[in-house]
Design a protein around this motif. Structure first.
Motif, PDB file in Angstrom:
ATOM      1  N   VAL A   1      16.046  -0.023   3.575  1.00  0.00           N
ATOM      2  CA  VAL A   1      14.735   0.464   4.017  1.00  0.00           C
ATOM      3  C   VAL A   1      14.027   1.174   2.861  1.00  0.00           C
ATOM      4  O   VAL A   1      12.819   1.023   2.661  1.00  0.00           O
ATOM      5  N   ALA A   2      14.802   1.914   2.091  1.00  0.00           N
ATOM      6  CA  ALA A   2      14.221   2.645   0.960  1.00  0.00           C
ATOM      7  C   ALA A   2      13.621   1.688  -0.055  1.00  0.00           C
ATOM      8  O   ALA A   2      12.507   1.914  -0.551  1.00  0.00           O
ATOM      9  N   LEU A   3      14.321   0.622  -0.364  1.00  0.00           N
ATOM     10  CA  LEU A   3      13.810  -0.334  -1.353  1.00  0.00           C
ATOM     11  C   LEU A   3      12.535  -1.003  -0.861  1.00  0.00           C
ATOM     12  O   LEU A   3      11.554  -1.151  -1.606  1.00  0.00           O
ATOM     13  N   GLN A   4      12.554  -1.395   0.400  1.00  0.00           N
ATOM     14  CA  GLN A   4      11.358  -1.989   0.986  1.00  0.00           C
ATOM     15  C   GLN A   4      10.188  -0.998   0.922  1.00  0.00           C
ATOM     16  O   GLN A   4       9.072  -1.357   0.522  1.00  0.00           O
ATOM     17  N   GLY A   5      10.491   0.246   1.280  1.00  0.00           N
ATOM     18  CA  GLY A   5       9.455   1.271   1.268  1.00  0.00           C
ATOM     19  C   GLY A   5       8.927   1.559  -0.123  1.00  0.00           C
ATOM     20  O   GLY A   5       7.729   1.775  -0.309  1.00  0.00           O
ATOM     21  N   ALA A   6       9.804   1.566  -1.099  1.00  0.00           N
ATOM     22  CA  ALA A   6       9.383   1.858  -2.475  1.00  0.00           C
ATOM     23  C   ALA A   6       8.403   0.805  -2.964  1.00  0.00           C
ATOM     24  O   ALA A   6       7.426   1.123  -3.651  1.00  0.00           O
ATOM     25  N   THR A   7       8.668  -0.435  -2.604  1.00  0.00           N
ATOM     26  CA  THR A   7       7.751  -1.510  -2.993  1.00  0.00           C
ATOM     27  C   THR A   7       6.374  -1.289  -2.374  1.00  0.00           C
ATOM     28  O   THR A   7       5.341  -1.405  -3.046  1.00  0.00           O
ATOM     29  N   GLU A   8       6.383  -0.939  -1.096  1.00  0.00           N
ATOM     30  CA  GLU A   8       5.112  -0.671  -0.420  1.00  0.00           C
ATOM     31  C   GLU A   8       4.387   0.529  -1.014  1.00  0.00           C
ATOM     32  O   GLU A   8       3.164   0.511  -1.202  1.00  0.00           O
ATOM     33  N   LEU A   9       5.167   1.563  -1.306  1.00  0.00           N
ATOM     34  CA  LEU A   9       4.568   2.764  -1.892  1.00  0.00           C
ATOM     35  C   LEU A   9       3.884   2.431  -3.214  1.00  0.00           C
ATOM     36  O   LEU A   9       2.742   2.828  -3.458  1.00  0.00           O
ATOM     37  N   ALA A  10       4.597   1.683  -4.044  1.00  0.00           N
ATOM     38  CA  ALA A  10       4.012   1.294  -5.337  1.00  0.00           C
ATOM     39  C   ALA A  10       2.708   0.530  -5.118  1.00  0.00           C
ATOM     40  O   ALA A  10       1.701   0.773  -5.798  1.00  0.00           O
ATOM     41  N   GLY A  11       2.733  -0.370  -4.152  1.00  0.00           N
ATOM     42  CA  GLY A  11       1.519  -1.143  -3.855  1.00  0.00           C
ATOM     43  C   GLY A  11       0.385  -0.249  -3.387  1.00  0.00           C
ATOM     44  O   GLY A  11      -0.762  -0.394  -3.828  1.00  0.00           O
ATOM     45  N   ALA A  12       0.716   0.695  -2.511  1.00  0.00           N
ATOM     46  CA  ALA A  12      -0.312   1.597  -1.985  1.00  0.00           C
ATOM     47  C   ALA A  12      -0.912   2.448  -3.100  1.00  0.00           C
ATOM     48  O   ALA A  12      -2.126   2.685  -3.138  1.00  0.00           O
ATOM     49  N   LEU A  13      -0.061   2.891  -4.007  1.00  0.00           N
ATOM     50  CA  LEU A  13      -0.545   3.732  -5.107  1.00  0.00           C
ATOM     51  C   LEU A  13      -1.477   2.927  -6.020  1.00  0.00           C
ATOM     52  O   LEU A  13      -2.548   3.397  -6.411  1.00  0.00           O
ATOM     53  N   ARG A  14      -1.076   1.712  -6.330  1.00  0.00           N
ATOM     54  CA  ARG A  14      -1.904   0.880  -7.225  1.00  0.00           C
ATOM     55  C   ARG A  14      -3.213   0.505  -6.547  1.00  0.00           C
ATOM     56  O   ARG A  14      -4.274   0.516  -7.173  1.00  0.00           O
ATOM     57  N   ALA A  15      -3.129   0.201  -5.263  1.00  0.00           N
ATOM     58  CA  ALA A  15      -4.345  -0.159  -4.535  1.00  0.00           C
ATOM     59  C   ALA A  15      -5.335   0.997  -4.518  1.00  0.00           C
ATOM     60  O   ALA A  15      -6.553   0.804  -4.590  1.00  0.00           O
ATOM     61  N   ALA A  16      -4.797   2.202  -4.444  1.00  0.00           N
ATOM     62  CA  ALA A  16      -5.676   3.366  -4.358  1.00  0.00           C
ATOM     63  C   ALA A  16      -6.322   3.696  -5.699  1.00  0.00           C
ATOM     64  O   ALA A  16      -7.420   4.261  -5.751  1.00  0.00           O
ATOM     65  N   THR A  17      -5.645   3.363  -6.774  1.00  0.00           N
ATOM     66  CA  THR A  17      -6.141   3.784  -8.087  1.00  0.00           C
ATOM     67  C   THR A  17      -7.070   2.771  -8.742  1.00  0.00           C
ATOM     68  O   THR A  17      -7.895   3.158  -9.572  1.00  0.00           O
ATOM     69  N   VAL A  18      -6.933   1.499  -8.383  1.00  0.00           N
ATOM     70  CA  VAL A  18      -7.743   0.487  -9.074  1.00  0.00           C
ATOM     71  C   VAL A  18      -9.237   0.686  -8.836  1.00  0.00           C
ATOM     72  O   VAL A  18     -10.055   0.436  -9.732  1.00  0.00           O
ATOM     73  N   THR A  19      -9.579   1.151  -7.654  1.00  0.00           N
ATOM     74  CA  THR A  19     -10.999   1.278  -7.343  1.00  0.00           C
ATOM     75  C   THR A  19     -11.602   2.584  -7.872  1.00  0.00           C
ATOM     76  O   THR A  19     -12.819   2.744  -7.867  1.00  0.00           O
ATOM     77  N   ALA A  20     -10.734   3.505  -8.275  1.00  0.00           N
ATOM     78  CA  ALA A  20     -11.242   4.809  -8.719  1.00  0.00           C
ATOM     79  C   ALA A  20     -11.852   4.722 -10.113  1.00  0.00           C
ATOM     80  O   ALA A  20     -11.428   3.926 -10.947  1.00  0.00           O
ATOM     81  N   ASP A  21     -12.808   5.593 -10.336  1.00  0.00           N
ATOM     82  CA  ASP A  21     -13.574   5.550 -11.572  1.00  0.00           C
ATOM     83  C   ASP A  21     -13.193   6.702 -12.490  1.00  0.00           C
ATOM     84  O   ASP A  21     -13.524   7.857 -12.222  1.00  0.00           O
TER      85      ASP A  21
END
Lengths: 192, 192
Positions: free
Chosen positions: B64-84
């Motif tokens: 579960v942790a590994l699955q979650g870590a992948t999602e977390l990484a995705g969420a972090l990248r998704a949040a930062t790409v749009t920021a200026d």
DNA sequence: TTGATTGTCTAGCGGCGCTAGGGTCGAATC
DNA sequence: GATTCGACCCTAGCGCCGCTAGACAATCAA
């Protein structure tokens, strides 16, 4: 009435023994090893005796937490009184905090990670817990900076310390460079 | 060979089911409620089947942790790409991190609090975990400041976020003012 | 068709937190 | 000093837990 008094004293003494034994066992082998059976055996009483002092294992953890919080507050104050100036006080505070967490991992867990049935950050929060937070705020309030609420600043700085303490011990952070991380925190967060 | 392949597929599918069910149960009722008996019942197999996929409960938490870590990484990248700009990226990162922790408490625990038998901060650390840390460092490395090692800065900032996340959820910190604490962290720690 | 192999289940081990109920022993009363 | 009584503590056991041995059924190979 002397007989009753003696019994009361003995009861209180046994309660102290339970808490001390639980703490000792937890520090030696971790909280998972603190079972009611083992604990009962160590204090040389049967299991049900534990339940005549505490509602259950949770309350025993809570008792260790309260004891630990008092010690933590003392350690923090002891570390800060000798420091010279706000910056040095905060640095000493941070080191003392992490040192306490590293030296008393089980107690630290009882205070900040486990469920000891205690109320935190509320009116009915036990005095030792309030005291530990107050000890933090005494030094941190000085360096919060203009327009920043002292309580809020204390919470944030404390959270950073807590993160360092727990991640290091859970082997999520490499144990080296602890001092550098503390320096960084103090340098950036504390406004002198 | 098609029969074997089908069996392999079915086995893999069942393994996914186990992990998904464990995660679901943990989010619904906490990790304490994730017992091998309940888990077995939910996937409609007997207990020993779990042990043909995982060595034990610990490994299930790890999955579960590994699955979650992948999602977390995705969420972090998704949040930062749009920021200026770097400052906005770090702020977005911090909010996304705390948001993930708040929305997926059980998964967050699996990654950062529980023992899933995984190696952290080492060479043999699983890729998802390295990836999550890398996602943090991508944005945080920009604001470490001169002469401050990016990795060390990332660790420290991350620890602060982790402290906020865990103390808030463990009810050690009042749930209000989360945004102010994040602002404070970003303002002080990130050098723009 | 038969034998081996694979896969799954039932049943059970030792240990957990916690509690019911019986027995013992000391204190208070006569 | 004998007797009653109540406080105190222990044995035993409940329903759980993680985990595993061994029986049994289904499937495949010869």
């Amino acid at each position: 009435m002397s007989v009753q008094e003696r019994k009361q004293r003995e009861r209180a003494e046994r309660e102290r023994l339970i808490v001390a034994t639980a703490r000792e066992l937890a520090e030696q082998q971790g909280w998972d090893a603190v079972t009611t059976r083992r604990l009962a055996e160590r204090i040389e009483y049967s299991q049900p005796v534990l339940y005549s002092h505490f509602r259950g294992k949770r309350e025993i953890i809570g008792a260790v937490a309260l004891q630990g919080a008092t010690e933590l507050a003392g350690a923090l104050r002891a570390a800060t009184v000798t420091a010279d100036g706000p910056r040095a006080r905060v640095a000493a505070l941070a080191r003392a905090y992490l040192d306490f967490a590293a030296r008393n991992p089980a107690v630290y867990d009882a205070i900040f990670q486990l469920d000891g049935g205690l109320a935190y950050a509320q009116e009915d929060t036990p005095e030792p817990l309030k005291g530990a937070f107050a000890a933090l705020q005494e030094s941190l309030g000085e360096v919060a900076g203009n327009g920043v609420h002292a309580g809020l600043f204390t919470e944030t700085f404390w959270a950073a310390l807590h993160g360092l303490a727990t991640l290091t011990r859970a082997r999520r952070l490499p144990p080296e460079y602890i001092e550098q991380r503390v320096e960084l925190l103090v340098d950036r967060l504390a406004l002198v």
